[in-house]
Design an enzyme around this catalytic site. Structure first.
Site, PDB file in Angstrom:
ATOM      1  N   GLN A 172       0.817  -1.341   0.023  1.00  0.00           N
ATOM      2  CA  GLN A 172      -0.004  -0.039   0.005  1.00  0.00           C
ATOM      3  C   GLN A 172       0.789   1.181   0.123  1.00  0.00           C
ATOM      4  OE1 GLN A 172      -3.400  -0.613   3.085  1.00  0.00           O
ATOM      5  NE2 GLN A 172      -1.825  -2.155   3.574  1.00  0.00           N
ATOM      6  N   HIS A 228      -1.507   1.434  -4.525  1.00  0.00           N
ATOM      7  CA  HIS A 228      -1.661   2.896  -4.331  1.00  0.00           C
ATOM      8  C   HIS A 228      -0.820   3.716  -5.222  1.00  0.00           C
ATOM      9  CE1 HIS A 228      -3.914   1.844  -0.151  1.00  0.00           C
ATOM     10  NE2 HIS A 228      -4.457   1.265  -1.249  1.00  0.00           N
ATOM     11  N   ASP A 262       6.181   4.765  -1.518  1.00  0.00           N
ATOM     12  CA  ASP A 262       7.619   5.183  -1.227  1.00  0.00           C
ATOM     13  C   ASP A 262       8.759   4.588  -2.002  1.00  0.00           C
ATOM     14  OD1 ASP A 262       8.069   2.736   0.236  1.00  0.00           O
ATOM     15  OD2 ASP A 262       7.596   3.871   1.959  1.00  0.00           O
ATOM     16  N   ASN A 319       2.756  -6.728  13.565  1.00  0.00           N
ATOM     17  CA  ASN A 319       2.364  -5.426  13.803  1.00  0.00           C
ATOM     18  C   ASN A 319       2.875  -4.951  15.304  1.00  0.00           C
ATOM     19  OD1 ASN A 319       0.874  -2.783  14.108  1.00  0.00           O
ATOM     20  ND2 ASN A 319      -0.215  -3.320  12.254  1.00  0.00           N
ATOM     21  N   CYS A 344      -1.409  13.904 -15.796  1.00  0.00           N
ATOM     22  CA  CYS A 344      -1.784  15.052 -16.187  1.00  0.00           C
ATOM     23  C   CYS A 344      -3.292  14.959 -15.828  1.00  0.00           C
ATOM     24  CB  CYS A 344      -1.287  15.165 -17.574  1.00  0.00           C
ATOM     25  SG  CYS A 344      -2.319  16.768 -18.457  1.00  0.00           S
ATOM     26  N   CYS A 356       1.807  20.105 -16.344  1.00  0.00           N
ATOM     27  CA  CYS A 356       2.360  19.281 -17.536  1.00  0.00           C
ATOM     28  C   CYS A 356       3.318  20.060 -18.475  1.00  0.00           C
ATOM     29  CB  CYS A 356       1.159  18.692 -17.960  1.00  0.00           C
ATOM     30  SG  CYS A 356       1.639  17.672 -19.590  1.00  0.00           S
TER      31      CYS A 356
HETATM   32  P1  NAD Z   1      -1.424   3.284   8.519  1.00  0.00           P
HETATM   33  O1  NAD Z   1      -0.734   4.414   8.942  1.00  0.00           O
HETATM   34  O2  NAD Z   1      -2.967   3.297   8.660  1.00  0.00           O
HETATM   35  O3  NAD Z   1      -0.926   2.060   9.705  1.00  0.00           O
HETATM   36  C1  NAD Z   1       0.129   1.534  10.007  1.00  0.00           C
HETATM   37  C2  NAD Z   1       0.393   0.358  10.752  1.00  0.00           C
HETATM   38  O4  NAD Z   1       1.510   0.185  10.833  1.00  0.00           O
HETATM   39  C3  NAD Z   1      -0.139   0.446  12.175  1.00  0.00           C
HETATM   40  O5  NAD Z   1      -1.155  -0.608  12.317  1.00  0.00           O
HETATM   41  C4  NAD Z   1       1.017   0.291  13.210  1.00  0.00           C
HETATM   42  O6  NAD Z   1       0.427  -0.366  14.356  1.00  0.00           O
HETATM   43  C5  NAD Z   1       1.947  -0.432  12.393  1.00  0.00           C
HETATM   44  N1  NAD Z   1       3.421  -0.092  12.481  1.00  0.00           N
HETATM   45  C6  NAD Z   1       3.945   1.204  13.133  1.00  0.00           C
HETATM   46  N2  NAD Z   1       5.201   1.158  13.113  1.00  0.00           N
HETATM   47  C7  NAD Z   1       5.715  -0.302  12.802  1.00  0.00           C
HETATM   48  C8  NAD Z   1       6.665  -1.165  12.824  1.00  0.00           C
HETATM   49  N3  NAD Z   1       7.879  -0.455  13.092  1.00  0.00           N
HETATM   50  N4  NAD Z   1       6.472  -2.228  12.477  1.00  0.00           N
HETATM   51  C9  NAD Z   1       5.257  -2.992  12.309  1.00  0.00           C
HETATM   52  N5  NAD Z   1       3.995  -2.253  12.315  1.00  0.00           N
HETATM   53  C10 NAD Z   1       4.400  -1.063  12.790  1.00  0.00           C
HETATM   54  O7  NAD Z   1      -0.866   2.747   7.328  1.00  0.00           O
HETATM   55  P2  NAD Z   1      -1.659   1.606   6.299  1.00  0.00           P
HETATM   56  O8  NAD Z   1      -2.324   0.640   6.856  1.00  0.00           O
HETATM   57  O9  NAD Z   1      -0.521   1.418   5.212  1.00  0.00           O
HETATM   58  O10 NAD Z   1      -2.764   2.610   5.403  1.00  0.00           O
HETATM   59  C11 NAD Z   1      -2.739   3.967   5.273  1.00  0.00           C
HETATM   60  C12 NAD Z   1      -2.564   4.481   3.800  1.00  0.00           C
HETATM   61  O11 NAD Z   1      -1.558   5.527   3.991  1.00  0.00           O
HETATM   62  C13 NAD Z   1      -2.039   3.476   2.770  1.00  0.00           C
HETATM   63  O12 NAD Z   1      -3.105   3.334   1.889  1.00  0.00           O
HETATM   64  C14 NAD Z   1      -0.912   4.171   2.217  1.00  0.00           C
HETATM   65  O13 NAD Z   1      -0.924   4.033   0.838  1.00  0.00           O
HETATM   66  C15 NAD Z   1      -0.707   5.409   2.814  1.00  0.00           C
HETATM   67  N6  NAD Z   1       0.609   5.518   3.176  1.00  0.00           N
HETATM   68  C16 NAD Z   1       1.745   5.274   2.584  1.00  0.00           C
HETATM   69  C17 NAD Z   1       2.849   5.444   3.447  1.00  0.00           C
HETATM   70  C18 NAD Z   1       4.201   5.149   2.675  1.00  0.00           C
HETATM   71  O14 NAD Z   1       4.332   4.938   1.333  1.00  0.00           O
HETATM   72  N7  NAD Z   1       5.435   5.019   3.399  1.00  0.00           N
HETATM   73  C19 NAD Z   1       3.196   6.213   4.529  1.00  0.00           C
HETATM   74  C20 NAD Z   1       2.134   6.576   5.297  1.00  0.00           C
HETATM   75  C21 NAD Z   1       0.676   6.131   4.523  1.00  0.00           C
END
Ligand code: NAD
Length: 242
Positions: free
Chosen positions: A100, A118, A103, A213, A126, A147
């Site tokens: 998801q 995502h 990055d 988690n 664009c 663009c």
């Molecule tokens: P979220 O922020 O909803 O949840 C993050 C989860 O990770 C939580 O359940 C938390 O308890 C757990 N967590 C935190 N640190 C951890 C660790 N060190 N080890 C294991 N687990 C850990 O994120 P999500 O579920 O990915 O959903 C949110 C949306 O935000 C996604 O759709 C995503 O696209 C986007 N997002 C992406 C990034 C990225 O690209 N790095 C960052 C933030 C949000």
């Protein structure tokens, strides 16, 4: 048998492993989760910025949020959890990551079988011609960026709250989880659909769910193994036994 040994057994016996990763796997690299701390952008909720409505109302504000995240992401490195998954792709049978995250850290750590549910923060679209292209200006100089061909505003090519996922990517992910023996779910709060539904498909077709988690989630009750802790530490623990 303890949960680590059980997880090792599940993974080694599996003919196919579908991994679902969320923001938690990149947290230890220094990319804040949406529900964690995040500097000055904390005064906004992600749902107020990462939406088509927010972009329509204030594209400059939304682009400044993405510029902040792009600058941050450009400075971080994959962590041990990303690296171990890249190593397992070579050593275990048929391991594919559905992430998801936007990055690109899985690919940066060497993983090849990665499906980005995502989108990717370095891609833009664009809004007039829907053309998708790489846009790596960092930091961005003029807001909102435009663009180069038609001069229309461009937007990050990521899936925002309230938007649909690319149907091809979605159906590929559905069939992957349906046909895998193991769903390994790492660092996701399991509240964002349809991603949260994927491990349930594995379970429904007779497979197992391993969840990692730092806290329990709505998936934990359905998981066959729940390993509580930081992604890098738990994966290191499993890897040392494989
Ligand atoms: P979220 O922020 O909803 O949840 C993050 C989860 O990770 C939580 O359940 C938390 O308890 C757990 N967590 C935190 N640190 C951890 C660790 N060190 N080890 C294991 N687990 C850990 O994120 P999500 O579920 O990915 O959903 C949110 C949306 O935000 C996604 O759709 C995503 O696209 C986007 N997002 C992406 C990034 C990225 O690209 N790095 C960052 C933030 C949000």
């Amino acid at each position: 048998m303890n949960n680590f040994k059980k997880a090792v057994e599940f993974l080694k016996d599996a003919n196919s492993i579908a991994v679902l990763t969320g923001a938690g796997i990149s947290a230890e690299s220094g990319v804040p989760t949406f529900r964690g701390r995040g500097g000055l952008w904390r005064k906004y909720r992600a749902e107020e910025l990462a939406t088509p409505e927010a972009f329509k109302q204030d594209p400059v504000l939304v682009w400044k949020f993405y510029d902040y995240r792009r600058q941050l992401i450009s400075k971080v490195q994959p962590n041990k959890a990303h690296e171990i998954l890249a190593k397992w792709e070579k050593g275990l049978k048929n391991l594919t990551i559905v992430t998801q995250n936007i990055d690109g850290l899985h690919q940066k750590s060497g993983s090849k079988n990665v499906i980005e549910l995502h989108g990717n923060i370095w891609e833009v679209r664009c809004i007039k011609e829907n053309k998708i292209f790489k846009y790596e200006e960092n930091p961005i100089k003029e807001f909102p960026p435009r663009c180069p061909d038609c001069g229309s505003i461009i937007r990050p090519n990521v899936v925002w709250f309230g938007e649909s996922l690319n149907p091809e990517i979605l159906s590929l992910s559905f069939s992957l989880f349906e046909n895998s023996d193991i769903a390994l779910v790492i660092g996701t709060s399991s509240v964002v659909y349809p991603a949260a539904h994927l491990p349930l498909l594995t379970k429904k077709s007779g497979g197992k769910i391993i969840e990692i988690n730092i806290e329990e989630t709505s998936l934990t009750g359905l998981s066959d193994i729940f390993l509580k802790g930081k992604a890098s530490e738990i994966l290191k623990g499993i890897d040392s036994l494989i």
